[in-house]
Enzyme design. Sequence first.
Site, short mmCIF file in Angstrom:
data_model
loop_
_atom_site.label_atom_id
_atom_site.label_comp_id
_atom_site.label_asym_id
_atom_site.label_seq_id
_atom_site.Cartn_x
_atom_site.Cartn_y
_atom_site.Cartn_z
N ALA A 160 7.62 56.25 22.75
CA ALA A 160 8.45 56.69 23.87
C ALA A 160 9.22 55.48 24.41
CB ALA A 160 7.59 57.29 24.97
N LYS A 161 10.54 55.65 24.52
CA LYS A 161 11.36 54.58 25.11
C LYS A 161 11.32 54.77 26.62
CE LYS A 161 15.83 52.26 24.53
NZ LYS A 161 15.33 50.97 24.03
N ALA A 162 10.20 54.31 27.21
CA ALA A 162 9.93 54.55 28.62
C ALA A 162 10.18 53.29 29.44
CB ALA A 162 8.48 55.01 28.80
#
Length: 322
Positions: A160-162
């Site tokens: 996840a590109k969080a």
Amino acid sequence: MPIQTTEHIWHNGQLIPWAEANIHVMSHVVHYGSSVFEGIRCYSQGPEDAPTGGGIFRLREHMTRFIASAKIYRMPIDYTVDELCDAVVDVVESNNASPCYIRPIAFRGYGEIGVNPLKSPVEIYIANFPWGNFLHGNEGANVCVSSWNRLAPNTMPSLAKAGANYMNSQLIRMEAAVNGFDEGIALDRNGYLSEGSGENLFLVREGKLYTSPLANAVLNGITRASVVEIAKEMGLEVVEQALPRELLYICDEAFFTGTAAEVTHLRSVDRILVGDGSMGPITTRIQTEYMNLVNGRVPDRFGWITPVRVGNARMAGEPVNA
């Protein structure tokens, strides 16, 4: 660097003035880091002295990952991939800025306080602004191995590109900067090579291209995937396997990939030259082909470019790392 403002930002289906894209200080994201985002480039197309318009690099793949990141965090996105792609095109064309950087972001907004985010609304914004070059061009980057590791499995999801993940990235980047390096390379929890603070990592040894697999706490980079495809088309053998730290010191070439870094060769690691410090032949071939593709100087045989109607380029200076 200071952000160069543009006219509009897309918010939940509408273009609004840049100055009105504000959030409340009590928004969930401010207190708990509850956001996912993307970084996308739009390039001028055609000859440098006579661009024919703009082209967004791998837009659909970025927006697909955007929705996937939100799904991992149970964050509902009430738009399809196609609708989000159309929104990005609308923003870029409305602001008439190319080449530019595009930032879609979804976050938990103003609702409730507390760790549980489920009753806080999800807000989606898409902004773009002029952007220049990253790191040190063809001079190469001087990097170090960071004392900070990448995220351990089953703690926070690396796929996840969080926004919260980038607190780890900030530690890596700040440590490198205060110690006189351009960037840091993190190891995973087992001591194998992972990636930079905002870039994937490739090494060349004896004519083979090596990169760490996703299981080594690596973001599934879209530029990374593009380089793998380019390299295989060139007939290069690409090996994805766990890589020991010491391979950094004995490899023939090394380079970063990413939306910001594009293809940036590493001059040195821990003040040990990579090869002779100059860009090696395999990195040069890959970088040249990559830049020709994204700038429309060769046919878009992979279908990676989404055309946009924009006027003359408005360029920024040097971007922040993202």
